[in-house]
Design a protein around this motif. Structure first.
Motif: not given
Length: 289
Positions: A246-250
Protein backbone atom coordinates in the motif's frame (compact mmCIF):
# COMPACT_ATOMS: atom_id res chain seq x y z
CA UNK A 1 22.84 9.55 -52.70
CA UNK A 2 21.18 10.16 -49.36
CA UNK A 3 18.88 7.18 -49.89
CA UNK A 4 21.84 4.96 -50.66
CA UNK A 5 23.66 6.08 -47.49
CA UNK A 6 20.52 5.55 -45.41
CA UNK A 7 20.10 2.04 -46.85
CA UNK A 8 23.75 1.23 -46.11
CA UNK A 9 23.42 2.51 -42.56
CA UNK A 10 20.32 0.37 -42.08
CA UNK A 11 22.15 -2.67 -43.40
CA UNK A 12 25.06 -2.03 -41.03
CA UNK A 13 22.75 -1.77 -38.01
CA UNK A 14 20.86 -4.89 -39.08
CA UNK A 15 24.13 -6.77 -39.53
CA UNK A 16 25.38 -5.74 -36.08
CA UNK A 17 22.08 -6.82 -34.53
CA UNK A 18 22.22 -10.22 -36.26
CA UNK A 19 25.84 -10.75 -35.19
CA UNK A 20 24.99 -9.86 -31.60
CA UNK A 21 22.08 -12.26 -31.64
CA UNK A 22 24.27 -14.98 -33.12
CA UNK A 23 27.04 -14.55 -30.56
CA UNK A 24 24.49 -14.48 -27.73
CA UNK A 25 22.78 -17.65 -28.94
CA UNK A 26 26.13 -19.40 -29.35
CA UNK A 27 27.19 -18.45 -25.83
CA UNK A 28 23.86 -19.61 -24.42
CA UNK A 29 24.14 -23.09 -25.95
CA UNK A 30 27.88 -23.65 -25.47
CA UNK A 31 28.93 -22.01 -22.18
CA UNK A 32 28.65 -23.92 -18.93
CA UNK A 33 26.14 -22.57 -16.41
CA UNK A 34 27.68 -20.24 -13.85
CA UNK A 35 28.61 -22.31 -10.80
CA UNK A 36 28.01 -20.01 -7.86
CA UNK A 37 26.16 -20.13 -4.58
CA UNK A 38 23.90 -17.24 -5.59
CA UNK A 39 22.72 -19.06 -8.73
CA UNK A 40 22.29 -22.48 -7.15
CA UNK A 41 20.86 -21.66 -3.73
CA UNK A 42 19.04 -18.36 -4.16
CA UNK A 43 15.30 -19.10 -3.94
CA UNK A 44 12.46 -17.48 -5.86
CA UNK A 45 10.25 -15.36 -3.62
CA UNK A 46 6.76 -16.65 -2.93
CA UNK A 47 3.75 -15.34 -1.08
CA UNK A 48 1.62 -17.03 1.57
CA UNK A 49 -0.51 -19.98 0.51
CA UNK A 50 -3.71 -17.97 0.92
CA UNK A 51 -2.33 -15.14 -1.22
CA UNK A 52 -3.22 -11.47 -0.76
CA UNK A 53 -6.61 -9.82 -1.01
CA UNK A 54 -5.33 -7.36 -3.63
CA UNK A 55 -4.06 -10.05 -6.00
CA UNK A 56 -5.69 -10.35 -9.41
CA UNK A 57 -7.77 -7.93 -11.49
CA UNK A 58 -10.62 -7.91 -8.94
CA UNK A 59 -8.47 -7.56 -5.84
CA UNK A 60 -9.31 -5.19 -2.98
CA UNK A 61 -7.52 -3.89 0.09
CA UNK A 62 -8.10 -5.74 3.34
CA UNK A 63 -8.26 -2.69 5.62
CA UNK A 64 -7.90 -4.75 8.80
CA UNK A 65 -4.78 -6.35 7.35
CA UNK A 66 -3.29 -2.97 6.41
CA UNK A 67 -3.88 -1.71 9.95
CA UNK A 68 -2.17 -4.79 11.37
CA UNK A 69 0.71 -4.32 8.93
CA UNK A 70 1.09 -0.71 10.00
CA UNK A 71 1.33 -1.84 13.61
CA UNK A 72 4.06 -4.34 12.70
CA UNK A 73 5.95 -1.59 10.91
CA UNK A 74 5.55 0.82 13.83
CA UNK A 75 6.53 -1.60 16.58
CA UNK A 76 9.23 -3.56 14.72
CA UNK A 77 10.42 -2.18 11.40
CA UNK A 78 10.47 1.54 12.26
CA UNK A 79 13.37 0.96 14.66
CA UNK A 80 15.65 0.76 11.59
CA UNK A 81 13.66 1.65 8.45
CA UNK A 82 12.06 4.90 7.36
CA UNK A 83 8.96 5.68 5.31
CA UNK A 84 10.12 8.95 3.83
CA UNK A 85 7.40 9.18 1.17
CA UNK A 86 4.40 8.50 3.40
CA UNK A 87 2.65 11.25 5.38
CA UNK A 88 0.68 10.62 8.56
CA UNK A 89 -2.44 12.00 6.87
CA UNK A 90 -2.23 9.12 4.38
CA UNK A 91 -3.27 6.80 7.22
CA UNK A 92 -6.82 8.04 6.69
CA UNK A 93 -6.89 5.65 3.71
CA UNK A 94 -6.48 2.78 6.18
CA UNK A 95 -9.80 3.52 7.84
CA UNK A 96 -8.56 5.79 10.63
CA UNK A 97 -10.61 8.84 11.53
CA UNK A 98 -9.20 12.36 11.44
CA UNK A 99 -8.84 12.36 15.25
CA UNK A 100 -7.08 8.99 15.18
CA UNK A 101 -4.68 10.18 12.49
CA UNK A 102 -3.78 13.28 14.51
CA UNK A 103 -3.32 11.22 17.66
CA UNK A 104 -1.16 8.71 15.80
CA UNK A 105 0.97 11.49 14.33
CA UNK A 106 1.44 13.03 17.78
CA UNK A 107 2.76 9.70 19.09
CA UNK A 108 5.82 10.08 16.82
CA UNK A 109 8.71 12.48 17.32
CA UNK A 110 9.74 14.38 14.18
CA UNK A 111 12.64 16.79 13.57
CA UNK A 112 11.93 20.40 14.44
CA UNK A 113 13.54 23.73 15.29
CA UNK A 114 13.51 25.33 18.74
CA UNK A 115 11.90 28.76 18.11
CA UNK A 116 13.86 30.30 20.98
CA UNK A 117 17.36 29.06 20.18
CA UNK A 118 17.12 27.99 16.55
CA UNK A 119 18.69 24.65 17.41
CA UNK A 120 17.54 21.35 15.98
CA UNK A 121 15.16 19.50 18.23
CA UNK A 122 12.23 17.10 18.04
CA UNK A 123 8.52 17.68 18.44
CA UNK A 124 5.31 15.63 18.28
CA UNK A 125 4.27 15.01 14.71
CA UNK A 126 1.25 16.50 12.99
CA UNK A 127 -0.90 14.92 10.30
CA UNK A 128 0.94 16.86 7.58
CA UNK A 129 4.36 15.51 8.61
CA UNK A 130 6.01 12.56 6.96
CA UNK A 131 7.19 9.51 8.85
CA UNK A 132 10.57 10.37 10.36
CA UNK A 133 13.80 8.46 9.84
CA UNK A 134 15.05 6.57 12.91
CA UNK A 135 18.56 7.95 12.31
CA UNK A 136 19.76 11.54 11.83
CA UNK A 137 21.90 10.61 8.80
CA UNK A 138 23.36 7.68 6.86
CA UNK A 139 26.57 7.64 8.88
CA UNK A 140 24.64 7.06 12.08
CA UNK A 141 22.47 4.45 10.36
CA UNK A 142 25.53 2.51 9.13
CA UNK A 143 27.25 2.72 12.51
CA UNK A 144 24.21 1.17 14.19
CA UNK A 145 23.74 -1.61 11.61
CA UNK A 146 27.09 -3.28 10.96
CA UNK A 147 27.99 -0.68 8.30
CA UNK A 148 24.82 -1.41 6.30
CA UNK A 149 22.35 1.45 5.83
CA UNK A 150 18.77 0.16 6.24
CA UNK A 151 16.82 1.09 3.09
CA UNK A 152 13.71 3.23 3.10
CA UNK A 153 10.65 1.01 2.82
CA UNK A 154 8.23 3.41 1.14
CA UNK A 155 8.70 1.92 -2.34
CA UNK A 156 10.34 -1.39 -1.43
CA UNK A 157 7.70 -3.62 -3.01
CA UNK A 158 8.12 -1.78 -6.31
CA UNK A 159 11.91 -1.79 -6.08
CA UNK A 160 12.15 -5.59 -5.88
CA UNK A 161 11.02 -8.27 -8.33
CA UNK A 162 7.70 -9.67 -7.08
CA UNK A 163 8.08 -7.13 -4.29
CA UNK A 164 5.21 -8.18 -2.02
CA UNK A 165 6.21 -11.83 -2.18
CA UNK A 166 9.85 -10.83 -1.70
CA UNK A 167 9.11 -9.02 1.56
CA UNK A 168 7.06 -11.94 2.85
CA UNK A 169 9.68 -14.53 1.86
CA UNK A 170 12.56 -12.53 3.28
CA UNK A 171 10.88 -12.08 6.65
CA UNK A 172 9.98 -15.77 6.93
CA UNK A 173 13.10 -17.14 5.22
CA UNK A 174 15.84 -16.87 7.84
CA UNK A 175 17.35 -20.30 8.45
CA UNK A 176 20.52 -22.16 9.38
CA UNK A 177 22.67 -22.65 6.26
CA UNK A 178 23.89 -26.02 7.53
CA UNK A 179 20.37 -27.48 7.39
CA UNK A 180 18.98 -25.38 4.56
CA UNK A 181 16.67 -27.31 2.21
CA UNK A 182 18.74 -30.51 2.60
CA UNK A 183 21.43 -28.77 0.51
CA UNK A 184 23.13 -27.04 3.40
CA UNK A 185 25.89 -29.64 3.57
CA UNK A 186 26.66 -29.23 -0.15
CA UNK A 187 26.55 -25.45 0.22
CA UNK A 188 29.14 -25.58 2.98
CA UNK A 189 31.34 -28.09 1.09
CA UNK A 190 31.33 -26.41 -2.32
CA UNK A 191 31.13 -22.81 -1.18
CA UNK A 192 32.84 -22.61 2.22
CA UNK A 193 33.13 -18.85 1.75
CA UNK A 194 29.35 -18.72 2.22
CA UNK A 195 29.59 -19.91 5.78
CA UNK A 196 27.68 -16.99 7.26
CA UNK A 197 30.21 -14.49 8.66
CA UNK A 198 29.81 -13.08 12.12
CA UNK A 199 27.35 -10.20 12.07
CA UNK A 200 25.47 -11.48 9.00
CA UNK A 201 22.44 -13.76 8.71
CA UNK A 202 21.69 -16.47 6.17
CA UNK A 203 18.55 -15.99 4.08
CA UNK A 204 18.16 -17.83 0.74
CA UNK A 205 15.72 -15.21 -0.55
CA UNK A 206 18.36 -12.48 -0.36
CA UNK A 207 20.48 -12.02 -3.48
CA UNK A 208 23.85 -13.05 -2.01
CA UNK A 209 22.37 -15.27 0.71
CA UNK A 210 23.78 -13.32 3.67
CA UNK A 211 22.47 -9.99 4.89
CA UNK A 212 23.17 -7.62 7.74
CA UNK A 213 19.58 -7.40 8.98
CA UNK A 214 18.90 -9.71 11.89
CA UNK A 215 15.56 -11.55 11.82
CA UNK A 216 13.12 -8.78 12.81
CA UNK A 217 10.23 -11.13 13.56
CA UNK A 218 11.49 -13.74 15.98
CA UNK A 219 8.50 -15.11 17.88
CA UNK A 220 4.72 -15.36 17.78
CA UNK A 221 2.96 -12.65 19.72
CA UNK A 222 5.75 -10.15 19.14
CA UNK A 223 3.01 -7.69 18.17
CA UNK A 224 -0.46 -7.66 19.69
CA UNK A 225 -3.09 -6.99 17.04
CA UNK A 226 -6.06 -4.83 18.00
CA UNK A 227 -8.51 -7.09 16.17
CA UNK A 228 -7.41 -10.19 18.07
CA UNK A 229 -5.75 -11.87 15.08
CA UNK A 230 -3.11 -14.40 16.10
CA UNK A 231 0.27 -12.81 15.50
CA UNK A 232 2.33 -15.68 14.12
CA UNK A 233 5.54 -14.90 12.27
CA UNK A 234 3.84 -15.80 9.00
CA UNK A 235 0.83 -13.60 9.77
CA UNK A 236 2.94 -10.61 10.81
CA UNK A 237 5.08 -11.01 7.68
CA UNK A 238 2.00 -11.21 5.47
CA UNK A 239 0.42 -8.14 7.06
CA UNK A 240 3.49 -5.92 6.86
CA UNK A 241 4.10 -7.04 3.25
CA UNK A 242 0.54 -5.92 2.43
CA UNK A 243 1.08 -2.61 4.24
CA UNK A 244 4.29 -1.94 2.29
CA UNK A 245 2.45 -2.74 -0.93
CA UNK A 246 0.00 0.00 0.00
CA UNK A 247 2.78 2.50 0.82
CA UNK A 248 4.39 1.81 -2.56
CA UNK A 249 1.18 2.03 -4.59
CA UNK A 250 -1.73 3.42 -2.55
CA UNK A 251 -3.86 3.81 -5.70
CA UNK A 252 -3.42 0.18 -6.76
CA UNK A 253 -7.07 -0.78 -6.30
CA UNK A 254 -8.37 2.44 -7.87
CA UNK A 255 -6.17 1.74 -10.90
CA UNK A 256 -7.59 -1.77 -11.24
CA UNK A 257 -11.15 -0.51 -10.85
CA UNK A 258 -10.54 2.16 -13.49
CA UNK A 259 -9.20 -0.44 -15.90
CA UNK A 260 -12.50 -2.30 -16.24
CA UNK A 261 -14.61 0.60 -17.57
CA UNK A 262 -11.72 1.53 -19.86
CA UNK A 263 -11.71 -2.00 -21.30
CA UNK A 264 -15.49 -1.91 -21.73
CA UNK A 265 -15.23 1.45 -23.50
CA UNK A 266 -12.49 0.19 -25.82
CA UNK A 267 -14.55 -2.90 -26.66
CA UNK A 268 -17.59 -0.74 -27.39
CA UNK A 269 -15.52 1.68 -29.50
CA UNK A 270 -14.06 -1.24 -31.48
CA UNK A 271 -17.51 -2.66 -32.25
CA UNK A 272 -18.79 0.82 -33.14
CA UNK A 273 -15.84 1.43 -35.46
CA UNK A 274 -16.42 -1.92 -37.16
CA UNK A 275 -20.08 -1.18 -37.90
CA UNK A 276 -19.22 2.37 -38.98
CA UNK A 277 -16.68 0.98 -41.42
CA UNK A 278 -19.25 -1.43 -42.87
CA UNK A 279 -21.81 1.38 -43.20
CA UNK A 280 -19.39 3.76 -44.93
CA UNK A 281 -18.12 1.21 -47.42
CA UNK A 282 -21.41 -0.63 -47.97
CA UNK A 283 -22.05 1.14 -51.29
CA UNK A 284 -18.61 0.33 -52.69
CA UNK A 285 -18.56 -2.89 -54.61
CA UNK A 286 -15.32 -4.71 -55.31
CA UNK A 287 -14.17 -4.77 -58.88
CA UNK A 288 -14.52 -8.05 -60.66
CA UNK A 289 -11.31 -9.56 -61.92
Amino acid sequence: MIRILAALAGLVFAGVALLSFGFGAYAFFTEEPLHSAEHEFHLQAHGPESGFSFDGPLGTWDIAQLQRGYKVYKEVCSACHSLNYVAFRDLADLGYSEEQVKAEAASWQVPGIDPNTGEATTRPGTDTDYFPSPYPNKVAAAAANNNAVPPDLSLMTKARHHGTDYVYSLLTGYTDPATFENDGKRLMEEFPEYATPEGLYFNPYFANLNLAMAPPLTSAGQVTFDDGKEATISQMSKDVAAFLTWTAEPKLIERKQTGWPVLVFLLFATVLAYFAKRQIWSSVKPKKG
